[in-house]
Design an enzyme around this catalytic site. Structure first.
Site, PDB file in Angstrom:
ATOM      1  N   ASP A  64      -5.293   7.578  29.607  1.00 35.86           N
ATOM      2  CA  ASP A  64      -4.177   7.763  30.553  1.00 35.86           C
ATOM      3  C   ASP A  64      -4.107   6.725  31.667  1.00 35.86           C
ATOM      4  OD1 ASP A  64      -6.569   8.942  31.493  1.00 35.86           O
ATOM      5  OD2 ASP A  64      -5.501  10.398  32.734  1.00 35.86           O
ATOM      6  N   GLU A 131      -7.837  11.999  31.775  1.00 33.64           N
ATOM      7  CA  GLU A 131      -9.022  11.946  32.652  1.00 33.64           C
ATOM      8  C   GLU A 131      -8.601  12.087  34.096  1.00 33.64           C
ATOM      9  OE1 GLU A 131     -11.778  10.963  35.432  1.00 33.64           O
ATOM     10  OE2 GLU A 131     -10.163   9.530  35.088  1.00 33.64           O
ATOM     11  N   GLU A 132      -7.479  11.454  34.451  1.00 38.59           N
ATOM     12  CA  GLU A 132      -7.052  11.451  35.856  1.00 38.59           C
ATOM     13  C   GLU A 132      -6.722  12.855  36.345  1.00 38.59           C
ATOM     14  OE1 GLU A 132      -7.476   9.078  37.714  1.00 38.59           O
ATOM     15  OE2 GLU A 132      -7.422   7.239  36.510  1.00 38.59           O
TER      16      GLU A 132
HETATM   17 ZN    ZN Z   1      -8.942   6.958  37.950  1.00 41.63          ZN
HETATM   18 ZN    ZN Z   2     -10.791   5.935  35.646  1.00 41.68          ZN
END
Ligand code: ZN
Ligand code: ZN
Length: 399
Positions: A64, A131-132
């Site tokens: 992402d 992940e963010e």
């Molecule tokens: Zn990040």
């Molecule tokens: Zn990152």
């Protein structure tokens, strides 16, 4: 890999919407002979290369990007805009370097596919979404990452950094990133005219008092040897000067390493919010909700030291340095929660001359999440690929 990197950089996608990115990664892995499954935990992609009996190693690359307007001026800069989940038009940029991590993983996969005589076992490329928003690893695990596919004996990842020059790798045995909990709090009062406070319970004064009391949790309740952070990042209440509102909303981020510290922080936030509300004679108890959470990244100390000594041989002693723990977070932590020994490395991404000049001048350089963050492309790719390849060969190498 530079072509792939530039292509990924030009075409970033937001968390949970990494369809095209996952398709690109899947195509690359298929070309290398990997068995590929897409749609794992949403948009996740899993590529498996089996090469006889032996251990299983996974590397994690995030898919992402972020709602950040790119200002690097690079020829391959992103001009992408999209609508976020609230329907608001936002710019999109790979401002955290996940495009770099994906390309490094594909470079590593390529070398492993071309050199099957040098290792044995199973290599897994995990292209992880979101992940963010610290939700992608959990979603993939829930969708059977460790049951539908071979459970790894080791998990490895790299993350780029502006704290080290390119060509450098940092390793941090033990905790390297924190438990992170997002907490939403609503405080209730009784609204009314701003000129008649005696007829109200002012939730703004109550919120202010609650925030100040929360500061004593870290200062007075937690062992000073145990890191902890409570930050109130947003507070909203009221509409104009002379109206006392009914409620105030706050958003907190809460950071820690130890699980007992984490529990204490969250319980104390609730306890103090309740007690302050009672002291103000509020009409009801505040609502305190943990809305997003991720555990701390803990690098298996034995594994980290073992891999660091291999990296010193490959990259040179002076290019492998001991890193330091931060209170940031990364959902790479989820994999070790399932009992997989894991190690995450920080990858220097700043051009060495620029890095030295900034150090001398005492200036901060743009880092992950900055619209100006541009990793030193070719050297960062090369060091990342050398690192992951050396690590996998150490863990799966032929004796
Ligand atoms: Zn990040
Ligand atoms: Zn990152």
């Amino acid at each position: 890999m530079e072509t792939l990197y530039e292509d990924l950089h030009r075409n970033p996608e937001l968390s949970y919407h990494e369809e095209k990115t996952a398709a690109t990664i899947a195509e690359q892995l298929r070309k290398l002979g990997f068995a590929v499954t897409t749609g794992v935990g949403g948009t996740g992609a899993v590529g498996i290369l089996k090469n006889g009996a032996g251990p299983t190693v996974m590397i994690r690359a995030e898919l992402d990007a972020l709602p950040v307007p790119e200002k690097t001026g690079l020829t391959y800069a992103s001009h992408v805009t999209t609508h976020d989940d609230r329907g608001v038009e936002v710019p999109v940029m790979h401002a955290c370097g996940h495009d770099l991590h994906m390309s490094i993983g594909i470079g590593t996969a390529t070398l492993l596919a071309q050199n099957k005589n040098r290792w044995h076992g199973t290599f897994i490329y995990v292209g992880q979404p979101a992940e963010e928003r610290i939700g992608g690893a959990k979603a993939m695990l829930k969708d059977g990452l460790f049951t539908r596919f071979p459970k790894p004996d080791f998990a490895v990842a790299v993350h780029d950094s502006n704290e080290y020059p390119s060509g450098t790798i940092a390793y941090t045995p033990g905790f390297s990133a924190a438990n992170s909990d997002s907490v939403d709090v609503t405080i209730f009062g009784v609204g009314g005219h701003g000129s008649r406070p005696q007829a109200t319970v002012d939730p703004i004064v109550l919120a202010a008092r609650t925030i100040v009391s929360w500061q004593t949790i870290v200062a007075r309740e937690i062992d000073p040897q145990d890191p902890a952070v409570i930050t109130v990042g947003s507070i909203h209440g009221g509409t104009k000067h002379n109206i006392i509102p009914d409620e105030v909303h706050m958003q907190l981020t809460v950071r820690s390493y130890q699980d007992d510290v984490r529990k204490h922080l969250l319980a104390a936030i609730q306890r103090i919010a309740d007690a302050e509300a009672a002291s103000a004679n509020a009409p009801k108890k505040p609502i305190v909700q943990v809305t997003e959470s991720v555990g701390a990244v803990y690098n298996d100390p034995q594994l980290s030291d073992r891999l660091a000594s291999v990296l010193k041989q490959v990259l040179g002693e002076s290019n492998v340095v001991k890193g330091h723990p931060i209170m940031g977070s990364d959902d790479f932590a989820e994999y070790r929660q399932f009992g997989v020994p894991s190690a995450m490395f920080a990858l220097g991404a700043v051009e060495p001359a620029k890095f030295a000049a900034a150090q001398k001048a005492g200036e901060n350089l743009p880092g992950p999440h900055s619209p100006f963050f541009a990793p030193d492309r070719e050297p960062s790719l090369k060091t990342g690929i050398e690192t992951e390849t050396a690590v996998v060969l150490e863990l799966l190498g032929r004796p």
